[in-house]
Design a protein around this motif. Sequence first.
Motif, PDB file in Angstrom:
ATOM      1  N   HIS A 120     -15.429   6.435   5.227  1.00 24.93           N
ATOM      2  CA  HIS A 120     -14.944   7.352   4.209  1.00 24.93           C
ATOM      3  C   HIS A 120     -13.924   6.662   3.318  1.00 24.93           C
ATOM      4  O   HIS A 120     -13.504   7.205   2.322  1.00 24.93           O
ATOM      5  CB  HIS A 120     -14.288   8.565   4.871  1.00 24.93           C
ATOM      6  N   VAL A 157      -4.851  12.643   6.253  1.00 25.03           N
ATOM      7  CA  VAL A 157      -5.505  13.927   6.534  1.00 25.03           C
ATOM      8  C   VAL A 157      -6.460  13.712   7.698  1.00 25.03           C
ATOM      9  O   VAL A 157      -7.391  12.921   7.592  1.00 25.03           O
ATOM     10  CB  VAL A 157      -6.303  14.436   5.319  1.00 25.03           C
ATOM     11  N   PRO A 158      -6.235  14.383   8.816  1.00 26.19           N
ATOM     12  CA  PRO A 158      -7.090  14.169   9.993  1.00 26.19           C
ATOM     13  C   PRO A 158      -8.547  14.473   9.690  1.00 26.19           C
ATOM     14  O   PRO A 158      -8.838  15.431   8.974  1.00 26.19           O
ATOM     15  CB  PRO A 158      -6.550  15.168  11.021  1.00 26.19           C
ATOM     16  N   ASN A 159      -9.428  13.675  10.216  1.00 29.33           N
ATOM     17  CA  ASN A 159     -10.854  13.921  10.070  1.00 29.33           C
ATOM     18  C   ASN A 159     -11.287  14.964  11.105  1.00 29.33           C
ATOM     19  O   ASN A 159     -11.333  14.698  12.292  1.00 29.33           O
ATOM     20  CB  ASN A 159     -11.621  12.612  10.273  1.00 29.33           C
ATOM     21  N   ARG A 160     -11.606  16.148  10.582  1.00 30.28           N
ATOM     22  CA  ARG A 160     -11.934  17.281  11.471  1.00 30.28           C
ATOM     23  C   ARG A 160     -13.212  17.042  12.250  1.00 30.28           C
ATOM     24  O   ARG A 160     -13.402  17.604  13.325  1.00 30.28           O
ATOM     25  CB  ARG A 160     -12.151  18.555  10.661  1.00 30.28           C
ATOM     26  N   MET A 161     -14.113  16.286  11.665  1.00 27.34           N
ATOM     27  CA  MET A 161     -15.400  16.115  12.344  1.00 27.34           C
ATOM     28  C   MET A 161     -15.224  15.222  13.559  1.00 27.34           C
ATOM     29  O   MET A 161     -15.786  15.490  14.624  1.00 27.34           O
ATOM     30  CB  MET A 161     -16.418  15.544  11.378  1.00 27.34           C
ATOM     31  N   THR A 220     -21.699  14.089   4.336  1.00 28.12           N
ATOM     32  CA  THR A 220     -21.791  15.505   4.681  1.00 28.12           C
ATOM     33  C   THR A 220     -22.447  16.252   3.547  1.00 28.12           C
ATOM     34  O   THR A 220     -22.373  15.831   2.398  1.00 28.12           O
ATOM     35  CB  THR A 220     -20.411  16.183   4.830  1.00 28.12           C
ATOM     36  N   LEU A 273      -5.025  24.629   1.753  1.00 28.34           N
ATOM     37  CA  LEU A 273      -6.467  24.770   1.886  1.00 28.34           C
ATOM     38  C   LEU A 273      -7.161  23.476   1.477  1.00 28.34           C
ATOM     39  O   LEU A 273      -8.093  23.007   2.144  1.00 28.34           O
ATOM     40  CB  LEU A 273      -6.911  25.923   0.979  1.00 28.34           C
ATOM     41  N   SER A 276      -5.983  20.443   1.536  1.00 27.37           N
ATOM     42  CA  SER A 276      -5.773  19.454   2.608  1.00 27.37           C
ATOM     43  C   SER A 276      -6.705  19.719   3.776  1.00 27.37           C
ATOM     44  O   SER A 276      -7.395  18.824   4.257  1.00 27.37           O
ATOM     45  CB  SER A 276      -4.344  19.527   3.139  1.00 27.37           C
ATOM     46  N   ALA A 277      -6.696  20.946   4.223  1.00 29.35           N
ATOM     47  CA  ALA A 277      -7.497  21.291   5.397  1.00 29.35           C
ATOM     48  C   ALA A 277      -8.966  20.998   5.145  1.00 29.35           C
ATOM     49  O   ALA A 277      -9.651  20.419   5.990  1.00 29.35           O
ATOM     50  CB  ALA A 277      -7.303  22.758   5.742  1.00 29.35           C
ATOM     51  N   LEU A 278      -9.446  21.352   3.970  1.00 27.56           N
ATOM     52  CA  LEU A 278     -10.867  21.194   3.699  1.00 27.56           C
ATOM     53  C   LEU A 278     -11.243  19.728   3.483  1.00 27.56           C
ATOM     54  O   LEU A 278     -12.345  19.312   3.823  1.00 27.56           O
ATOM     55  CB  LEU A 278     -11.271  22.058   2.504  1.00 27.56           C
ATOM     56  N   GLY A 293     -10.237  17.466   5.212  1.00 27.02           N
ATOM     57  CA  GLY A 293     -10.427  16.971   6.574  1.00 27.02           C
ATOM     58  C   GLY A 293     -11.894  16.979   7.002  1.00 27.02           C
ATOM     59  O   GLY A 293     -12.272  16.307   7.946  1.00 27.02           O
ATOM     60  N   TRP A 294     -12.712  17.737   6.308  1.00 30.84           N
ATOM     61  CA  TRP A 294     -14.143  17.751   6.603  1.00 30.84           C
ATOM     62  C   TRP A 294     -14.860  16.654   5.850  1.00 30.84           C
ATOM     63  O   TRP A 294     -16.095  16.598   5.826  1.00 30.84           O
ATOM     64  CB  TRP A 294     -14.749  19.121   6.291  1.00 30.84           C
ATOM     65  N   ALA A 295     -14.104  15.791   5.224  1.00 34.86           N
ATOM     66  CA  ALA A 295     -14.665  14.648   4.512  1.00 34.86           C
ATOM     67  C   ALA A 295     -15.832  15.046   3.622  1.00 34.86           C
ATOM     68  O   ALA A 295     -16.919  14.473   3.708  1.00 34.86           O
ATOM     69  CB  ALA A 295     -15.106  13.578   5.508  1.00 34.86           C
TER      70      ALA A 295
END
Lengths: 349, 349
Positions: free
Chosen positions: A18, A65-69, B78, B126, B128-130, B132-134
Amino acid sequence: MDKSPPETINTEARRASHGAVTLADVATLARVAPITVSRALNSPDSVSETLRSRIRTAVDQLGYVPNRMAGALASAKTKVIPVIVPSLSNVVFIEVIEGVQETLTAHGYQLLLGTTDYNLEREAELVSALLGWAPPGVMIAGLRHLPRTNTILKNAGLPVVEMMEYGARCIDMNVGLSHVRAGMEMAEHLLSRGYRKIGFVGTRLRDDYRARQRYDGMHRRLLESKIASDMLFDYPGGGSQQLGWNALGDILKSNPELDALFFASDEMAVGAILRAQREGIAIPGRIAIAGFNGLPVSTLVTPSLTTIISPRKLMGHTAAEMLLARIAGGSPAARRVNVGLELAAREST
Amino acid sequence: MDKSPPETINTEARRASHGAVTLADVATLARVAPITVSRALNSPDSVSETLRSRIRTAVDQLGYVPNRMAGALASAKTKVIPVIVPSLSNVVFIEVIEGVQETLTAHGYQLLLGTTDYNLEREAELVSALLGWAPPGVMIAGLRHLPRTNTILKNAGLPVVEMMEYGARCIDMNVGLSHVRAGMEMAEHLLSRGYRKIGFVGTRLRDDYRARQRYDGMHRRLLESKIASDMLFDYPGGGSQQLGWNALGDILKSNPELDALFFASDEMAVGAILRAQREGIAIPGRIAIAGFNGLPVSTLVTPSLTTIISPRKLMGHTAAEMLLARIAGGSPAARRVNVGLELAAREST
DNA sequence: CTGAAAGCGCTTACAG
DNA sequence: CTGAAAGCGCTTACAG
């Protein structure tokens, strides 16, 4: 700021990446092990003040930003919940989604939206595709699905809430109201006000079986009464106000004997009332009009609209709460909830 | 069917697991290497007919659903795109989302929905959080964000489309219309029809700066004219028909000198018209009413509503197409698109 | 056309 | 409180 990702970090990578800052980058900068960064972020109390602040600095400096996946894959936990509805064109689904969204957001969950356009094949595909995100639960509109969809959902072994309608059989949990009962109550009301020839007006009724259930409920009650009869009108093309407007004109011409019309939605009913206003048709004198949903506009039109009020946001909240209760490992207060309905008798009948 | 996951497969696992069927399970059953299963699923042509059908059988037999997170992590690709809007209570956002959804779905993408409730802090979180889903790109309503949000989005180095309003500066790409211009055109129209004391009625105008821009545009044009003046009314509590209904009563009492009202939305304007109908207030005789959006109902009310039509679905389609073009590596036809607007002069003015 | 190895970016489970 | 190792379920890149 430079728009390109920080390529330098990955110049030697053999694989696609990424190009984003990772936990390891933060760890290096903060001179700790990656796992410590993970802890500092997920359970800060388990990390010493010293390291925690060093890590925080590194995180901010790198804009990590942590990778949620990656996180979800490693921990087998996600906070994204698929919500599957037929359409967004209908306010009703929007309000349920709003309710769901409010509750999910309050608990740190995100909503993955899918729409089926009332197509059960498409619904099945959507369910499969969304299960691929390994969600902790699924929310879906309706109790009727393809056998395949039911099987997939059951085998997934997840909490599932079916919303919008209330019925005896559900995959797992159910929140809704009885559309048959709604139709019966409206029939009762129309009978009591003296109407005897009643039309039910809907759209895409082959797909929208909940509207058809309201018709069925009405039909059954009218038959029982032995003093009234009904007709079913199925118009193509979306349940808009325009449709109600058109329907009123058509039906008065083609079926002048009708004395009341029960529309599948308030939107359509309001369209009919607006047409009547425009053309000077007396409501309920010439023909009575009733709707379904209890939208705010139903109290504002003249004449005010007789309708059945459904607690849509409540449905969303309740459904989301039940799902979260199950995800948290507990069991919800009830597995099946009938949110009920309320007939509002107003001027239009 | 048994509702519990097939525990037996993982009895020896040391770690949490989804308990779901994996690529490896399919590979074992089909007696091939996992990578071959992966190929059979993702590029069937690269696998021999024999193996392909053996794999297909195994997939069906086990009910295998690929884990998208593992796939996305490994391939850095993704097909989920965050779409961030202020609210779902406003039809306008719904229709844009519908347009976006239609285009995304047609290309195999999914929509991850986020709402900010017009709160820029929440928007930043939001985003930032999103991220995280790259995701391969981001769609967001509005051109105004916190500096922090702009920085995050720019540094992410992804395609970003800002929707709803058209302006000179954007993060990456922009599709919308000029709200200042909308206000100016409405001012022009009201002036030409002889109105001189004009009220602008909105709600939460501190947050809804696009509505305020329409006011600004109107205000500027009226000042220029030197023959008319305006007043600004900001009501609390959501831009519903009820609000328009209430506002009409209040304003006629408190400011009887006004001869026209320009509402922030058609919904509010329709509420005002319905109130006028109920109370026998002449529109436009006693007071003229105008709206914004061009909802279908604007043509159905009596008097029909003068409004400004915005191409909402088109906005969604265009925005999604631009994003997908960039994701595919190409460049869109244009980086900034003004979808325009159209004033519909009707009976209410 | 098919496969063994390594790696995506995290977290779990085990040690100290 | 901190860390080294292994693994989540896939795909990439390299071989044959």
